[in-house]
Write an enzyme that holds these catalytic residues in place. Sequence first.
Site, PDB file in Angstrom:
ATOM      1  CG  HIS A  54      12.096   6.231   4.417  1.00  0.00           C
ATOM      2  ND1 HIS A  54      12.631   5.766   5.603  1.00  0.00           N
ATOM      3  CD2 HIS A  54      11.868   7.551   4.591  1.00  0.00           C
ATOM      4  CE1 HIS A  54      12.740   6.779   6.449  1.00  0.00           C
ATOM      5  NE2 HIS A  54      12.282   7.860   5.867  1.00  0.00           N
ATOM      6  CE  LYS A  78       4.013   9.256   6.683  1.00  0.00           C
ATOM      7  NZ  LYS A  78       5.224   9.715   6.567  1.00  0.00           N
ATOM      8  CE  LYS A  91      10.499  19.527   3.494  1.00  0.00           C
ATOM      9  NZ  LYS A  91      11.857  19.122   3.299  1.00  0.00           N
ATOM     10  CG  HIS A 107       5.666  19.101  10.468  1.00  0.00           C
ATOM     11  ND1 HIS A 107       5.090  18.303  11.432  1.00  0.00           N
ATOM     12  CD2 HIS A 107       6.479  18.269   9.757  1.00  0.00           C
ATOM     13  CE1 HIS A 107       5.505  17.060  11.307  1.00  0.00           C
ATOM     14  NE2 HIS A 107       6.372  17.017  10.304  1.00  0.00           N
ATOM     15  CG  HIS A 115       8.483  18.458  14.392  1.00  0.00           C
ATOM     16  ND1 HIS A 115       8.446  19.013  13.146  1.00  0.00           N
ATOM     17  CD2 HIS A 115       9.043  17.228  14.244  1.00  0.00           C
ATOM     18  CE1 HIS A 115       8.976  18.166  12.275  1.00  0.00           C
ATOM     19  NE2 HIS A 115       9.347  17.071  12.922  1.00  0.00           N
ATOM     20  CB  CYS A 161      13.167   1.354   3.960  1.00  0.00           C
ATOM     21  SG  CYS A 161      12.607   2.242   5.429  1.00  0.00           S
ATOM     22  CB  CYS A 170      15.466   4.364   9.116  1.00  0.00           C
ATOM     23  SG  CYS A 170      13.885   4.193   8.336  1.00  0.00           S
ATOM     24  CB  CYS A 213      16.656   2.358   5.702  1.00  0.00           C
ATOM     25  SG  CYS A 213      15.825   3.893   5.205  1.00  0.00           S
TER      26      CYS A 213
HETATM   27  N1  MSP Z   1      15.493  12.994  16.522  1.00  0.00           N
HETATM   28  C1  MSP Z   1      14.531  11.979  16.827  1.00  0.00           C
HETATM   29  C2  MSP Z   1      14.256  11.901  18.299  1.00  0.00           C
HETATM   30  C3  MSP Z   1      15.435  11.674  19.177  1.00  0.00           C
HETATM   31  S1  MSP Z   1      15.004  11.715  20.849  1.00  0.00           S
HETATM   32  C4  MSP Z   1      16.362  11.221  21.651  1.00  0.00           C
HETATM   33  C5  MSP Z   1      13.236  12.267  16.061  1.00  0.00           C
HETATM   34  N2  MSP Z   1      13.045  13.519  15.649  1.00  0.00           N
HETATM   35  S2  MSP Z   1      11.815  14.020  14.741  1.00  0.00           S
HETATM   36  O1  MSP Z   1      12.100  15.389  14.454  1.00  0.00           O
HETATM   37  O2  MSP Z   1      11.662  13.149  13.632  1.00  0.00           O
HETATM   38  O3  MSP Z   1      10.461  13.905  15.499  1.00  0.00           O
HETATM   39  C6  MSP Z   1      10.243  14.072  16.801  1.00  0.00           C
HETATM   40  C7  MSP Z   1       8.799  14.122  17.229  1.00  0.00           C
HETATM   41  O4  MSP Z   1       7.876  14.693  16.312  1.00  0.00           O
HETATM   42  C8  MSP Z   1       8.260  12.735  17.566  1.00  0.00           C
HETATM   43  O5  MSP Z   1       7.724  12.738  18.859  1.00  0.00           O
HETATM   44  C9  MSP Z   1       7.189  12.518  16.519  1.00  0.00           C
HETATM   45  O6  MSP Z   1       6.182  11.680  16.926  1.00  0.00           O
HETATM   46  C10 MSP Z   1       6.697  13.930  16.271  1.00  0.00           C
HETATM   47  N3  MSP Z   1       6.000  13.987  15.005  1.00  0.00           N
HETATM   48  C11 MSP Z   1       6.528  14.172  13.765  1.00  0.00           C
HETATM   49  N4  MSP Z   1       5.502  14.109  12.859  1.00  0.00           N
HETATM   50  C12 MSP Z   1       4.331  13.861  13.503  1.00  0.00           C
HETATM   51  C13 MSP Z   1       2.977  13.828  13.135  1.00  0.00           C
HETATM   52  N5  MSP Z   1       2.584  13.891  11.883  1.00  0.00           N
HETATM   53  N6  MSP Z   1       2.048  13.717  14.141  1.00  0.00           N
HETATM   54  C14 MSP Z   1       2.401  13.721  15.466  1.00  0.00           C
HETATM   55  N7  MSP Z   1       3.665  13.757  15.831  1.00  0.00           N
HETATM   56  C15 MSP Z   1       4.659  13.590  14.886  1.00  0.00           C
HETATM   57  O7  MSP Z   1      12.453  11.374  15.897  1.00  0.00           O
END
Ligand code: MSP
Length: 501
Positions: free
Chosen positions: A147, A312, A315, A18, A21, A144, A129, A126
């Site tokens: 969560h 926030k 889903k 989304h 990411h 947690c 996490c 958790c």
């Molecule tokens: N798999 C781990 C990272 C391992 S790195 C060795 C992870 N993955 S993640 O898919 O949950 O998220 C990765 C990135 O997406 C993070 O940088 C996180 O900050 C970003 N975001 C996910 N949701 C977000 C928002 N709502 N806003 C901004 N960035 C956020 O963590």
Amino acid sequence: MKKMYITTPIYYVNSVPHLGHAYTTIACDILARYYRSQGKDVRFLTGTDEHGANIEKSAAAKGVSPKAWTDEVSAKYRALWKTLNISYDSFIRTTDPAHEQVVQAIFEKLLKSGDIYLGSYSGKYCVSCEQYYDESEMGENCTCPVHKKPLTDVHEETYFFKLSRYEKPLLKYYEEHPDFLSPKTRANEIINFVKGGLRDLSVTRTKVKWGVPVKSNPAHTIYVWFDALINYISAAGAGMFLCDENKPLHEEKLSLIDAQDFNELWPADLHMVGKEIFRFHTVIWPAVLMALNLPLPHQVFAHGWWTVEGEKMSKTLGNVIDPAELGAKYGVDPVRAFLFREVPFGQDGDFSMTSFKNRYNADLANNIGNLLSRTLNMLAKQQPEIPAEIVLPAEVAQKIADTQTAIDAAYKQLAFDKVLELIYGFSSDLNKQVADTKPWELAKTDPEGARKILLELIGCQRKTAAWITPFMPTVGAEMTRRLAAGPIEKYAPLFPRIADK
Ligand code: MSP
């Protein structure tokens, strides 16, 4: 020659990508494109994080095997990056056999050096996490903190990584490398955390099947974060590095590329991460690297989080923003640019359709887009072609040079909002110049004077086009094309205005 090595986190494949990411990835893409335009040899790495209990669970919920599930979601990430025009050089998946072998080799190496040892652990865990919480960290009634769900009692035999050993070396490193913890506003939190004392970290699980098995004791799988962090070096060819005296640890070639590549890439210049995973990257990861006797990355930068219309993204609330959908409606480039103009990088921000539309119309349609069509239309009335060379007056050339210096400084700080502010400011100054000099009126009495003003505007916009390209690659290229030497055609607006509804 050392390359510039920039990484995103690798994304969990338990749900689809989304806006959050996309934010981290676009930030790296902008940097990679900017540094390439500066002549740097850039390696931009991204990928997917595919092991662990959560992924095992989401696959089970879909009734498919973890492998099939990770293949499907990992492909969705790659498809989104294609849509968003992400210019990554390598894509790593933690289920790549080459990566798994590097993780196993590193584990054995640290077992030998005594940095990893076998023990047992009881604690509150958790599952979401994939992390234990101690009393000081957990929420009310043993829940947690993230969560808010009850924590599970877990007792297991586990291998530990001797994180406690690295407390002092880490503090020393932070002190001697002030850019490592970035932005500065987040540094103290980490320093205080480490000063508070580090406990050894459990790095294996016996309950999780979907993980990299410990080579010498396959009843254990390696903790997903330990596995994931290693991607940054396995993707850089650490496998070869680990081979003692050129003797491969295994029959297969361990790495994706060779050892020479490793030295050209490592240490990374920048790990870009979200604020919630800053600690993993600034405490655990550097400690692992220290244990391996490898140099540490130059910088870890934590950006903030996006909410959507004040909420926030989730889903359950049904407010998750799909950047591809938004891009299909308004153009991918405007979405990319908006995310980095709206919020100073490093801070949290809120996404709202109102502010998106306002900025789109003000910065893009009315400013950059309007200036381009005005200039080309006026010039077409004077002459059918744009000349190849446009000599700018000294003071204009100076203004461009000053803006370039300011842009370079802003990039160094990862102040993307400043970069865009400078570019948009430069463009609105040009618009003001048009309003002040009125070339369309001047053309009636002094066509040569009007022509000069218009050509100067074209020359300046060639700069604007180059500057916006890292943020808006397609639009930047199109703008460059329209401003290039040759016949002036009839063009559709670069940024059709969004109507208020
Ligand atoms: N798999 C781990 C990272 C391992 S790195 C060795 C992870 N993955 S993640 O898919 O949950 O998220 C990765 C990135 O997406 C993070 O940088 C996180 O900050 C970003 N975001 C996910 N949701 C977000 C928002 N709502 N806003 C901004 N960035 C956020 O963590």
